[in-house]
Motif scaffolding. Structure first.
Motif, PDB file in Angstrom:
ATOM      1  N   GLN A  59      50.327  41.150  36.699  1.00  9.35           N
ATOM      2  CA  GLN A  59      51.307  40.183  37.181  1.00  9.35           C
ATOM      3  C   GLN A  59      50.674  39.204  38.168  1.00  9.35           C
ATOM      4  O   GLN A  59      50.974  38.005  38.154  1.00  9.35           O
ATOM      5  N   ARG A  60      49.789  39.711  39.007  1.00 16.48           N
ATOM      6  CA  ARG A  60      49.097  38.898  40.008  1.00 16.48           C
ATOM      7  C   ARG A  60      48.070  37.974  39.364  1.00 16.48           C
ATOM      8  O   ARG A  60      47.770  36.897  39.872  1.00 16.48           O
ATOM      9  N   GLY A  61      47.476  38.438  38.268  1.00 17.87           N
ATOM     10  CA  GLY A  61      46.478  37.634  37.568  1.00 17.87           C
ATOM     11  C   GLY A  61      45.063  37.838  38.048  1.00 17.87           C
ATOM     12  O   GLY A  61      44.151  37.129  37.627  1.00 17.87           O
ATOM     13  N   ARG A  62      44.853  38.863  38.912  1.00 13.94           N
ATOM     14  CA  ARG A  62      43.500  39.130  39.383  1.00 13.94           C
ATOM     15  C   ARG A  62      43.427  40.554  39.936  1.00 13.94           C
ATOM     16  O   ARG A  62      44.439  41.151  40.319  1.00 13.94           O
ATOM     17  N   LEU A  63      42.209  41.055  40.015  1.00 10.84           N
ATOM     18  CA  LEU A  63      41.906  42.342  40.625  1.00 10.84           C
ATOM     19  C   LEU A  63      41.509  42.117  42.073  1.00 10.84           C
ATOM     20  O   LEU A  63      40.721  41.213  42.370  1.00 10.84           O
ATOM     21  N   ASN A  64      42.034  42.927  42.988  1.00 12.75           N
ATOM     22  CA  ASN A  64      41.603  42.891  44.380  1.00 12.75           C
ATOM     23  C   ASN A  64      40.635  44.048  44.616  1.00 12.75           C
ATOM     24  O   ASN A  64      41.020  45.216  44.546  1.00 12.75           O
ATOM     25  N   CYS A  65      39.377  43.706  44.887  1.00 17.17           N
ATOM     26  CA  CYS A  65      38.312  44.711  44.962  1.00 17.17           C
ATOM     27  C   CYS A  65      37.721  44.731  46.365  1.00 17.17           C
ATOM     28  O   CYS A  65      37.203  43.723  46.854  1.00 17.17           O
ATOM     29  N   GLY A  66      37.800  45.884  47.037  1.00 14.83           N
ATOM     30  CA  GLY A  66      37.251  46.027  48.376  1.00 14.83           C
ATOM     31  C   GLY A  66      35.755  46.279  48.339  1.00 14.83           C
ATOM     32  O   GLY A  66      35.295  47.173  47.620  1.00 14.83           O
ATOM     33  N   VAL A  67      34.989  45.504  49.106  1.00 17.13           N
ATOM     34  CA  VAL A  67      33.526  45.598  49.103  1.00 17.13           C
ATOM     35  C   VAL A  67      32.987  45.558  50.538  1.00 17.13           C
ATOM     36  O   VAL A  67      33.726  45.334  51.492  1.00 17.13           O
ATOM     37  N   HIS A  68      31.707  45.776  50.649  1.00 13.31           N
ATOM     38  CA  HIS A  68      31.010  45.668  51.941  1.00 13.31           C
ATOM     39  C   HIS A  68      31.080  44.228  52.435  1.00 13.31           C
ATOM     40  O   HIS A  68      31.077  43.291  51.636  1.00 13.31           O
ATOM     41  N   PHE A  99      41.061  41.704  31.919  1.00 11.96           N
ATOM     42  CA  PHE A  99      41.480  40.357  31.564  1.00 11.96           C
ATOM     43  C   PHE A  99      40.582  39.663  30.536  1.00 11.96           C
ATOM     44  O   PHE A  99      40.943  38.593  30.040  1.00 11.96           O
ATOM     45  N   GLY A 100      39.400  40.243  30.272  1.00 16.31           N
ATOM     46  CA  GLY A 100      38.426  39.507  29.477  1.00 16.31           C
ATOM     47  C   GLY A 100      37.789  38.394  30.271  1.00 16.31           C
ATOM     48  O   GLY A 100      37.154  37.495  29.704  1.00 16.31           O
ATOM     49  N   ASP A 101      37.927  38.437  31.599  1.00 18.85           N
ATOM     50  CA  ASP A 101      37.444  37.368  32.482  1.00 18.85           C
ATOM     51  C   ASP A 101      36.856  38.012  33.736  1.00 18.85           C
ATOM     52  O   ASP A 101      37.591  38.556  34.572  1.00 18.85           O
ATOM     53  N   ALA A 322      33.447  46.222  25.523  1.00 24.49           N
ATOM     54  CA  ALA A 322      32.604  45.110  25.094  1.00 24.49           C
ATOM     55  C   ALA A 322      32.739  43.937  26.054  1.00 24.49           C
ATOM     56  O   ALA A 322      31.750  43.267  26.393  1.00 24.49           O
ATOM     57  N   ASP A 323      33.946  43.689  26.534  1.00 22.72           N
ATOM     58  CA  ASP A 323      34.156  42.589  27.482  1.00 22.72           C
ATOM     59  C   ASP A 323      33.426  42.858  28.794  1.00 22.72           C
ATOM     60  O   ASP A 323      32.853  41.938  29.400  1.00 22.72           O
ATOM     61  N   ALA A 324      33.463  44.115  29.263  1.00 19.65           N
ATOM     62  CA  ALA A 324      32.792  44.462  30.518  1.00 19.65           C
ATOM     63  C   ALA A 324      31.285  44.284  30.395  1.00 19.65           C
ATOM     64  O   ALA A 324      30.639  43.684  31.264  1.00 19.65           O
ATOM     65  N   VAL A 325      30.702  44.805  29.311  1.00 28.82           N
ATOM     66  CA  VAL A 325      29.256  44.694  29.113  1.00 28.82           C
ATOM     67  C   VAL A 325      28.857  43.233  28.912  1.00 28.82           C
ATOM     68  O   VAL A 325      27.842  42.773  29.441  1.00 28.82           O
ATOM     69  N   GLY A 326      29.659  42.494  28.147  1.00 27.78           N
ATOM     70  CA  GLY A 326      29.357  41.082  27.921  1.00 27.78           C
ATOM     71  C   GLY A 326      29.384  40.256  29.189  1.00 27.78           C
ATOM     72  O   GLY A 326      28.696  39.243  29.293  1.00 27.78           O
TER      73      GLY A 326
END
Length: 369
Positions: A59-68, A99-101, A322-326
């Motif tokens: 719904q948000r259209g993106r992943l929120n990823c916590g990083v260093h 998302f393929g993105d 396949a999308d992740a590896v690509g």
């Protein structure tokens, strides 16, 4: 021996009574099913349990990823402000699987002390930030570890001018460690078990610990070996600093999710496994499209969505792996680009080699089948 006619009659009467009571119960409370708890589908069910986290991400259209906030090799911004690094690439691979993105991700820089609160508060969907899988964290009731993407261990960085051959020679030394991490605890265990006196210099962040070491506010800097290798590249003369040979802990680092959404944890776990398996099966960023179309190996076909409905089991498209590896390459490509020979850190694969490599390591992809 068969049943007598009398026993058959009694059994039939009992069965009829049970069925009548059940029917009356349903008639008496027609809305009872609405009050009943949801049940988990059996293992053979084709439809996955809906993941509220995955639904919110879509719904948000993106992943929120916590990083260093900034660790060379793992997560840092380049001179154009773009996030780079080993952990950052896994975030992008996860976004691509959904998302393929690979660009459908927002990076949220976090300190060691704030990382878990950000996850439990829902500010991030997944924490991919040099986080050790420990019993205390695993049994806290709030966190779920989805796997291990880097096997590390804690060590010591010292100035070459001290002419030290071992951490056992750090008697009376000042040792910089980061607050809110396992580093201070591991250092305490190491010195106490050997009866070595030392002074812990506890700093609020890894960056502060690096800076204190650079100012010579301490004699040694203790952290994960990968972090020490990154820290050394930032010093004015990296050649004047050496890693001591001791590895004083086991630090299995990997992604963390909120407890309670096991379907989302499975999405993270299997995306990580897909990138690991891709290396084992020879699937690369360059050949993934070709293999998705024409691979004969059934393991590769299942991984890349040509056979089976494994994406559907995760609530993802058939082409999720396949999308992740690509988008980011396989595990080996991610490692070499960010940590290995193609990077300033130039770290050997070591324990992070595939299980069937020569010499073998601990990286082992779970089977997709």
């Amino acid at each position: 021996m068969g049943l007598s006619s009398g026993r058959i009659t009694l059994w039939a009467a009992s069965l009829a009574a049970v069925l009548l009571v059940a029917a009356c119960g349903r008639d008496a409370r027609p809305d009872e099913a609405d009050d009943a708890p949801l049940t988990t589908p059996t293992a053979g069910a084709s439809q996955p349990v809906a993941s509220p986290t995955l639904a919110a991400i879509r719904q948000r259209g993106r992943l929120n990823c916590g990083v260093h906030q900034g660790l060379v090799g793992f997560a840092y911004t380049d001179n154009r402000g773009e996030w780079r690094g080993f952990d950052a690439d896994f975030c992008r691979g996860l976004a691509a699987a959904i998302f393929g993105d690979a660009d459908a991700v927002r990076f949220v820089p976090l300190t060691a002390e704030s990382r878990f609160q950000a996850l439990t508060d829902g500010r991030i969907d997944v924490l991919w930030r040099n986080t050790s899988w420990t019993m205390e964290r695993d049994t806290s009731g709030q966190l779920s570890f989805a796997g291990v993407n880097y096997y590390d261990g804690q060590g010591f960085l010292v100035r070459r001018s001290l002419d030290l051959a071992s951490a056992a020679e750090l008697n009376g030394a000042r040792v910089c460690v980061q607050a809110g991490s396992t580093s201070a605890l591991n250092a305490e265990d190491y010195f106490r078990s050997r009866g070595i006196e030392y002074e812990a210099v506890i700093l609020p962040s890894e960056e502060a610990a690096r800076q204190a070491y650079g100012r010579e506010d301490c004699d040694a800097f203790s952290a994960d070996i990968s972090a020490l290798a990154a820290a050394r590249t930032t010093l004015s003369d990296p050649a004047q600093h050496v890693l001591l040979p001791e590895v004083i802990s086991k630090e299995p680092l990997g992604p963390v999710t909120r407890r309670g959404d096991e379907q989302w944890t499975a999405v993270v776990r299997w995306t990580l496994n897909a990138l690991i398996l891709a290396e084992e099966y020879g699937v690369t960023e360059a050949n993934v499209d070709e293999l998705a179309e024409g691979a004969r190996d059934p393991r590769v076909r299942r991984l890349l969505g040509a056979e089976g409905e494994f994406g559907q089991r995760l609530g993802l498209p058939a082409t999720w792996a396949a999308d992740a590896v690509g988008a980011v390459g396989n595990y080996g490509e991610i490692f070499e680009r960010n940590l290995g020979a193609q990077s300033p850190l130039d770290l050997a694969r070591g324990l992070n080699a595939q299980w069937n490599a020569r010499p073998g390591g601990l990286i082992y992809g779970l089977p997709v089948r």
